[in-house]
Design an enzyme around this catalytic site. Structure first.
Site, PDB file in Angstrom:
ATOM      1  CG  MET A   1       2.009 -10.239  -1.379  1.00  0.00           C
ATOM      2  SD  MET A   1       0.975  -9.333  -2.531  1.00  0.00           S
ATOM      3  CE  MET A   1       0.910 -10.486  -3.919  1.00  0.00           C
TER       4      MET A   1
ATOM      5  CD  GLU B   1      -2.971  -1.350   2.128  1.00  0.00           C
ATOM      6  OE1 GLU B   1      -3.709  -0.406   2.463  1.00  0.00           O
ATOM      7  OE2 GLU B   1      -2.952  -2.452   2.713  1.00  0.00           O
TER       8      GLU B   1
ATOM      9  CB  ALA C   1      -4.904 -15.813   1.562  1.00  0.00           C
TER      10      ALA C   1
END
Ligand code: 8IG
Length: 292
Positions: A228, A109, A136
């Protein structure tokens, strides 16, 4: 005899104090959470990753949940990614006071590491001795299947970033507590019927997925799953003296494992499809790691 005259008992070694203390924003958030929930200590903090936020509803012991939008708490950045909710929930799980953070901030981000590690600081500030991270991830090791849970045993920080600055030489030998991992594996086996494999999580900066060559590289480096998140948070948590348990839900096989293209919708669908099983898994895991 311990303590008898003439044979002084040395004081037991006390654990080294944490290298980090929670940020002022995290302390302010913890105060607001205590006011809203009436709970001054949350023994466990649970951070929910992509595809996992559906579980919050079913996790709490009935009638115990208090949910606060992160927009009302200092230090949180309202989530930008589909599948991340932006709420903090105080509840009991099997009688254990727990704080669930749904909606994390990711390095990709571009906001730096502070908002990424804020939930870890809040965990320390609300008194959690254990942080449970869920995420995930893409399966890198050939024998992992979509829908499988993997207990993270170690990580590769390939983000090129650290949430730490200055001489904060945090020890990561037991970053993912072996003791808590054993308790978590027992709980997940009892709840889901299969014992989760252990795996090494490689953190990539994202937001792009890997090329097939990068996946071959990750395999060579010893990665079992790739994602990530989780790694900066774990580094901060260890600096704060909080123990870490981390569980990956394999939502896709990493690029080149199948040859098929990857997309984010596939990732979210795999999470939603397994929500009931993930809820059962965490309802078992949380009390067991709190008491381990
Ligand atoms: I879900 O295949 C999920 N997150 N880097 N690669 C990376 N992150 C991921 C992947 C993946 N799947």
């Amino acid at each position: 005899m311990p303590g008898t005259a003439g044979s002084p008992t040395p004081a037991p070694p006390s654990p080294a104090p944490p290298l980090l203390t929670p940020t002022p924003d995290a302390r302010a958030a913890a105060d607001a959470i205590a006011r809203a929930s009436g709970r001054s200590v949350h023994e466990v903090t649970l951070v929910l990753g992509s595809g996992w936020s559906e579980v919050v509803a079913g996790l709490a012991d009935p009638g115990t949940a208090v949910t606060i939008p992160v927009s009302e708490l200092p230090g949180f950045v309202p989530p930008s990614v589909a599948g991340h909710r932006g709420t903090v929930t105080s509840c009991l799980v099997g009688g254990v006071p727990m704080l669930a953070v749904a909606g994390r901030t990711h390095l990709y981000e571009g906001l730096g590491t502070d908002p990424v590690v804020h939930p870890a600081h809040v965990a320390a500030a609300v008194g959690s001795g254990v942080l449970v991270f869920t995420n995930a991830a893409g399966g890198v090791r050939a024998d992992l299947a979509v829908g499988e849970l993997v207990l993270i045993s170690d990580h590769l920080n390939l983000t090129g970033r650290s949430p730490l600055t200055g001489p904060t030489f945090v020890d990561l030998v037991d970053a993912y507590s072996a003791r808590l991992r054993a308790a978590a594996a027992d709980a997940l086996e009892a709840a889901t019927g299969s014992r989760p494999p252990a795996g090494v999580y490689a953190a990539m900066p994202g937001p792009q997925y890997e090329t097939p060559a990068e996946v071959r590289m990750l395999r060579t480096l010893g990665a079992d799953v790739v994602g990530m998140s989780t790694v900066p948070e774990t580094v901060a948590a260890r600096g704060l003296g909080v123990e870490v348990v981390a569980v990956s839900l394999v939502t896709n096989l990493a690029a080149g494992v199948t040859g098929a293209p990857l997309d984010h919708a596939e990732v979210l669908a795999a999470g939603t499809a397994g929500a009931g099983r993930l809820t059962a898994a965490l309802r078992a895991l949380v009390p067991s790691v709190a008491r381990a």
